[in-house]
Design a protein around this motif. Sequence first.
Motif, PDB file in Angstrom:
ATOM      1  N   SER A   1       0.816  -1.222   0.000  1.00 56.83           N
ATOM      2  CA  SER A   1       0.000   0.000   0.000  1.00 56.83           C
ATOM      3  C   SER A   1       0.841   1.260   0.000  1.00 56.83           C
ATOM      4  O   SER A   1       0.304   2.369   0.033  1.00 56.83           O
ATOM      5  CB  SER A   1      -0.956   0.009   1.202  1.00 56.83           C
ATOM      6  OG  SER A   1      -0.243   0.006   2.424  1.00 56.83           O
ATOM      7  N   LYS A   2       2.150   1.105  -0.063  1.00 59.84           N
ATOM      8  CA  LYS A   2       3.010   2.279  -0.237  1.00 59.84           C
ATOM      9  C   LYS A   2       2.856   2.852  -1.645  1.00 59.84           C
ATOM     10  O   LYS A   2       3.205   4.005  -1.888  1.00 59.84           O
ATOM     11  CB  LYS A   2       4.466   1.903   0.024  1.00 59.84           C
ATOM     12  CG  LYS A   2       4.753   1.558   1.487  1.00 59.84           C
ATOM     13  CD  LYS A   2       6.185   1.105   1.687  1.00 59.84           C
ATOM     14  CE  LYS A   2       6.441   0.738   3.156  1.00 59.84           C
ATOM     15  NZ  LYS A   2       7.811   0.222   3.376  1.00 59.84           N
ATOM     16  N   ASP A   3       2.352   2.040  -2.561  1.00 55.23           N
ATOM     17  CA  ASP A   3       2.119   2.491  -3.928  1.00 55.23           C
ATOM     18  C   ASP A   3       0.687   3.008  -4.064  1.00 55.23           C
ATOM     19  O   ASP A   3      -0.263   2.366  -3.615  1.00 55.23           O
ATOM     20  CB  ASP A   3       2.339   1.340  -4.918  1.00 55.23           C
ATOM     21  CG  ASP A   3       3.761   0.818  -4.858  1.00 55.23           C
ATOM     22  OD1 ASP A   3       4.666   1.613  -4.536  1.00 55.23           O
ATOM     23  OD2 ASP A   3       3.967  -0.381  -5.118  1.00 55.23           O
ATOM     24  N   ARG A   4       0.543   4.168  -4.672  1.00 53.12           N
ATOM     25  CA  ARG A   4      -0.766   4.821  -4.752  1.00 53.12           C
ATOM     26  C   ARG A   4      -1.787   3.964  -5.494  1.00 53.12           C
ATOM     27  O   ARG A   4      -2.953   3.888  -5.106  1.00 53.12           O
ATOM     28  CB  ARG A   4      -0.613   6.177  -5.450  1.00 53.12           C
ATOM     29  CG  ARG A   4      -1.902   6.998  -5.431  1.00 53.12           C
ATOM     30  CD  ARG A   4      -1.670   8.400  -5.973  1.00 53.12           C
ATOM     31  NE  ARG A   4      -2.891   9.173  -5.882  1.00 53.12           N
ATOM     32  CZ  ARG A   4      -3.849   9.155  -6.796  1.00 53.12           C
ATOM     33  NH1 ARG A   4      -3.721   8.395  -7.876  1.00 53.12           N
ATOM     34  NH2 ARG A   4      -4.950   9.882  -6.646  1.00 53.12           N
ATOM     35  N   GLU A   5      -1.361   3.310  -6.573  1.00 56.39           N
ATOM     36  CA  GLU A   5      -2.301   2.491  -7.346  1.00 56.39           C
ATOM     37  C   GLU A   5      -2.886   1.366  -6.498  1.00 56.39           C
ATOM     38  O   GLU A   5      -4.067   1.028  -6.612  1.00 56.39           O
ATOM     39  CB  GLU A   5      -1.596   1.909  -8.579  1.00 56.39           C
ATOM     40  CG  GLU A   5      -1.158   2.938  -9.602  1.00 56.39           C
ATOM     41  CD  GLU A   5       0.160   3.602  -9.231  1.00 56.39           C
ATOM     42  OE1 GLU A   5       0.710   3.264  -8.150  1.00 56.39           O
ATOM     43  OE2 GLU A   5       0.629   4.459 -10.007  1.00 56.39           O
TER      44      GLU A   5
ATOM     45  N   ARG B   1      -3.235   1.492  -3.237  1.00 58.66           N
ATOM     46  CA  ARG B   1      -4.166   2.104  -2.272  1.00 58.66           C
ATOM     47  C   ARG B   1      -5.523   2.346  -2.906  1.00 58.66           C
ATOM     48  O   ARG B   1      -6.564   2.192  -2.256  1.00 58.66           O
ATOM     49  CB  ARG B   1      -3.576   3.422  -1.748  1.00 58.66           C
ATOM     50  CG  ARG B   1      -2.321   3.259  -0.920  1.00 58.66           C
ATOM     51  CD  ARG B   1      -2.034   4.498  -0.106  1.00 58.66           C
ATOM     52  NE  ARG B   1      -1.714   5.653  -0.927  1.00 58.66           N
ATOM     53  CZ  ARG B   1      -0.483   6.002  -1.287  1.00 58.66           C
ATOM     54  NH1 ARG B   1       0.548   5.250  -0.909  1.00 58.66           N
ATOM     55  NH2 ARG B   1      -0.268   7.079  -2.004  1.00 58.66           N
ATOM     56  N   ILE B   2      -5.533   2.701  -4.161  1.00 59.46           N
ATOM     57  CA  ILE B   2      -6.812   2.888  -4.865  1.00 59.46           C
ATOM     58  C   ILE B   2      -7.577   1.571  -4.927  1.00 59.46           C
ATOM     59  O   ILE B   2      -8.782   1.515  -4.663  1.00 59.46           O
ATOM     60  CB  ILE B   2      -6.566   3.448  -6.280  1.00 59.46           C
ATOM     61  CG1 ILE B   2      -5.990   4.874  -6.185  1.00 59.46           C
ATOM     62  CG2 ILE B   2      -7.843   3.447  -7.097  1.00 59.46           C
ATOM     63  CD1 ILE B   2      -5.543   5.451  -7.506  1.00 59.46           C
TER      64      ILE B   2
ATOM     65  N   ASN C   1      -0.603   4.401   5.444  1.00 61.02           N
ATOM     66  CA  ASN C   1      -0.305   4.544   4.021  1.00 61.02           C
ATOM     67  C   ASN C   1      -1.518   5.063   3.259  1.00 61.02           C
ATOM     68  O   ASN C   1      -1.408   5.921   2.390  1.00 61.02           O
ATOM     69  CB  ASN C   1       0.135   3.198   3.439  1.00 61.02           C
ATOM     70  CG  ASN C   1       1.505   2.777   3.927  1.00 61.02           C
ATOM     71  OD1 ASN C   1       2.307   3.605   4.356  1.00 61.02           O
ATOM     72  ND2 ASN C   1       1.786   1.486   3.877  1.00 61.02           N
ATOM     73  N   CYS C   2      -2.668   4.536   3.610  1.00 65.73           N
ATOM     74  CA  CYS C   2      -3.900   4.931   2.910  1.00 65.73           C
ATOM     75  C   CYS C   2      -4.229   6.396   3.139  1.00 65.73           C
ATOM     76  O   CYS C   2      -4.762   7.080   2.250  1.00 65.73           O
ATOM     77  CB  CYS C   2      -5.076   4.062   3.359  1.00 65.73           C
ATOM     78  SG  CYS C   2      -4.882   2.305   2.961  1.00 65.73           S
TER      79      CYS C   2
ATOM     80  N   GLU D   1      -2.401   8.848   3.191  1.00 65.70           N
ATOM     81  CA  GLU D   1      -1.647   9.792   2.377  1.00 65.70           C
ATOM     82  C   GLU D   1      -2.511  10.382   1.278  1.00 65.70           C
ATOM     83  O   GLU D   1      -2.239  11.484   0.787  1.00 65.70           O
ATOM     84  CB  GLU D   1      -0.428   9.105   1.758  1.00 65.70           C
ATOM     85  CG  GLU D   1       0.669   8.754   2.759  1.00 65.70           C
ATOM     86  CD  GLU D   1       1.895   8.201   2.082  1.00 65.70           C
ATOM     87  OE1 GLU D   1       2.283   8.745   1.028  1.00 65.70           O
ATOM     88  OE2 GLU D   1       2.476   7.228   2.589  1.00 65.70           O
ATOM     89  N   ASP D   2      -3.560   9.663   0.862  1.00 62.74           N
ATOM     90  CA  ASP D   2      -4.445  10.138  -0.190  1.00 62.74           C
ATOM     91  C   ASP D   2      -5.595  10.940   0.410  1.00 62.74           C
ATOM     92  O   ASP D   2      -6.276  10.490   1.329  1.00 62.74           O
ATOM     93  CB  ASP D   2      -5.007   8.953  -0.987  1.00 62.74           C
ATOM     94  CG  ASP D   2      -3.897   8.185  -1.694  1.00 62.74           C
ATOM     95  OD1 ASP D   2      -2.951   8.824  -2.173  1.00 62.74           O
ATOM     96  OD2 ASP D   2      -3.987   6.950  -1.761  1.00 62.74           O
TER      97      ASP D   2
ATOM     98  N   ASP E   1       0.232  16.047   2.889  1.00 59.86           N
ATOM     99  CA  ASP E   1      -0.646  16.739   1.951  1.00 59.86           C
ATOM    100  C   ASP E   1      -1.352  17.889   2.661  1.00 59.86           C
ATOM    101  O   ASP E   1      -1.846  17.734   3.784  1.00 59.86           O
ATOM    102  CB  ASP E   1      -1.674  15.757   1.376  1.00 59.86           C
ATOM    103  CG  ASP E   1      -2.569  16.411   0.338  1.00 59.86           C
ATOM    104  OD1 ASP E   1      -2.212  16.378  -0.845  1.00 59.86           O
ATOM    105  OD2 ASP E   1      -3.629  16.967   0.734  1.00 59.86           O
TER     106      ASP E   1
END
Length: 810
Positions: free
Chosen positions: A212-216, A218-219, A252-253, A255-256, A298
């Motif tokens: 889940s460190k990768d944004r894709e 997490r989506i 991690n999640c 972050e969005d 953010d």
Amino acid sequence: MSQIVIKNLFDPLLIESKTAATVVLMLSSPENEVLAKACDALYKFASKGDENKVTLLGLGAVERLYKLISHEDPIVRRNAIMVFGIMASNHDVKKLLRELDVTSSLISQLAPEEDVVIHEFATLCLAHMAVEYTTKVQIFEQGGLEPLIRLLGSPDPDVKKNSVECIYLLVQDFQSRAAVRALNIIPPLLELLKSEYPVIQLLALKTLEVISKDRETRIMLGENKGLDCLLRILETNEFSDLHAEALAVLGNCLEDVHALQLIQQTGGLKKLLSFIGVSTVPDIQKNAAKAITKAAYDSENRKILNEEEVEKYLINLLEIDNDEVKVAASQAISAMCENLASKHAFGLQGIPQLVQLLSSDNEEVKEAAVTALANLTAASPRNARAVAEAEGIKPLVNTLNAQRDGAIANAATVLTNLAMQEPFRINIQSHGIMSVLAEPLRSTSSQVQSKAAFTVAAFGCDADARTELRDAGGLRPLVELLCSKNEEVRRNACWAVMVCASDELTAGELCRLGALDILEEINLSTGRKNNFSEAALEKLLDNNLSRKYSQMGYLSSSNIITDGFYDCGQLVSSHLLKACSTSLLVSFVDFGVLIIKRKDFSYLPSKSICLKYPVGLSRLQKSKGKKEEEKSKEVIQITPKVQDEIKLENSQWLPPPDFILLDYINNASKIILPLTTTREQVVALAQLVADKMGGPIERDKLHDFSWELHISEIEFELKCNVVPIGKVKKGTFYHRALLFKVIADRIGIGCSLVRGKYNRAWNEVKLVDDSPQGIAGLLLPPHEYIVDLMFAPGFLIKQGSAEADQYKNI
């Protein structure tokens, strides 16, 4: 039909062996039953401990078993893989398995039709081997991820556990993270969170935390309602052993912005923060603070967190008796204080706690706390005041001696922020900050070097601080930083040098240490030059006017010529300067005002001679608080001081005092100071200078004015090329301009001295013209004039005119 009797068959023979070596030999048997039983016996033997595994390795069992893991008999194959699975936990066995390249054979055993026991031990063996990077690459390249992900849905919990563990190890590499996302790993991982086995749930969460460190990813996690699953775990008390890992994934999640907004809208954010508030488990508190830190990167997230009053939770975490929690909370505060409202909230309550952490024995805690203070005090005088009121100055100065570079750099930053307020700057200086900064200036860390130089610039405006830095040996490392390849370090060092060069002693020491030469080289380079390098060079030269005039050919009205000035002509190359020793250049500091005829250094006295001479001039005392037009008409006599002779290396050289120049200045004081306007004073001084140096000269007879012979005669008379300017009775442009500048500086007339080509030099003055008739009190801007000292002494030539150009050029 006759019956055929086969007589060569052997009745079954039961063999009982009590030695491992015998059983290993049985692995070469052609009979499947023997092979299966031998493998089963070896499995039981290896299961008893690591020592037995080493024994089997030494007996060559691994090589023999390798041939059996692809055996056509499923029982032999299963039993051989079972031995591999149990033995692969040993380091030396793993090394041999890599050399044998068993991964492809093991991956082939993960097919759906294979026995579940084969799945269990093949995945176990792969999990043991996947701790090594080379094996990870092999599994990835040989297509091992797809069957491993498929086995996450196996009915056997051991297969699930081994598969998810192997995947967890593989996704440490970014290539595998991208691959598992493409293979839609999220649904089976979320399904594992429902397992009745905690170890499986834990491994699933750890895997989710990595991918889940990768944004894709997490989506995808959000699309599969993964956030709800994580929040349910946090709300379930019986899953308390999973809360820390669930928070790590959630961090991690967060972050969005979309994920954080979704959690806020569903009330999940309040639940999360209240959960943090009531938890007493350090790992949970630590991971919660880390989750907030990630979210706070953010700006929109910071706004949402501020609305939920996250600040009070983080401040409470600073009080927890656990260093890891304190570090995580301090880091979260650092991130959150980018929000102005949060910055204000922390300033009201969190600063005293952070100041207390500066005294921690844990260097990581100290670094995290001072970093938070650096961010809190940036552009915030209120928070800087709060740090001072919390008695943070002394621990901050002490932190400059910390072991971690980040702590030192940020402590310097906080002190610089506090120094923007005069009372705090004085307080900090009383703690000996300049002495302490000498060591950070010697650091090998560019971050520390930069911040230390910046702090020197902040405190170097005070004379006592500069003295303290000199006494502590801090100027040498500061000068060395001018040569740094790091642009920020170099810029801040230039800034610090510029500030420290405000007094003659410090400027002289900086020059002695080579700052002037380094700055000249920097300013010749378009890539290394910066906004402060030119200013630093000019500031140093302002305290070494002889060198400034030689190199730049210009002295402004603020450059007041004092005892020890000499003119050695225009320097056309820095190589000439380097050809002359530094000791020689500074050896004239006690001279009267002198002029040297020759145009290069080869005519100067030998480098080995250290020249010092009794002061020939004393500073003219001027009355204060009066306009130039109202200068005191009192004539002040200027007398020479007498000093002892200075021994030279092998002989003595003693130029005569320039009493003639002293008389010039005394006469100028009597004649010129009583005049009422600056314009009248300039004209009178110009006429006096011209009169003393040969009088006016007709322009077309300038070539007949034999001043060179006159100067040579003086040199012959003195047996020296150092000529006191008072001795010059036939002077050309540059002699007269220098004399005009010397006397003008002594009696308070502002003028500049400019060197041209071919022995030309001139003085520039700024004068205000009279107001037009009928308009009283009109303030007009000053105009710049060149003072004619040669052809019509006292005539003021307007700058920029054709007459001015003619005066300045041949």
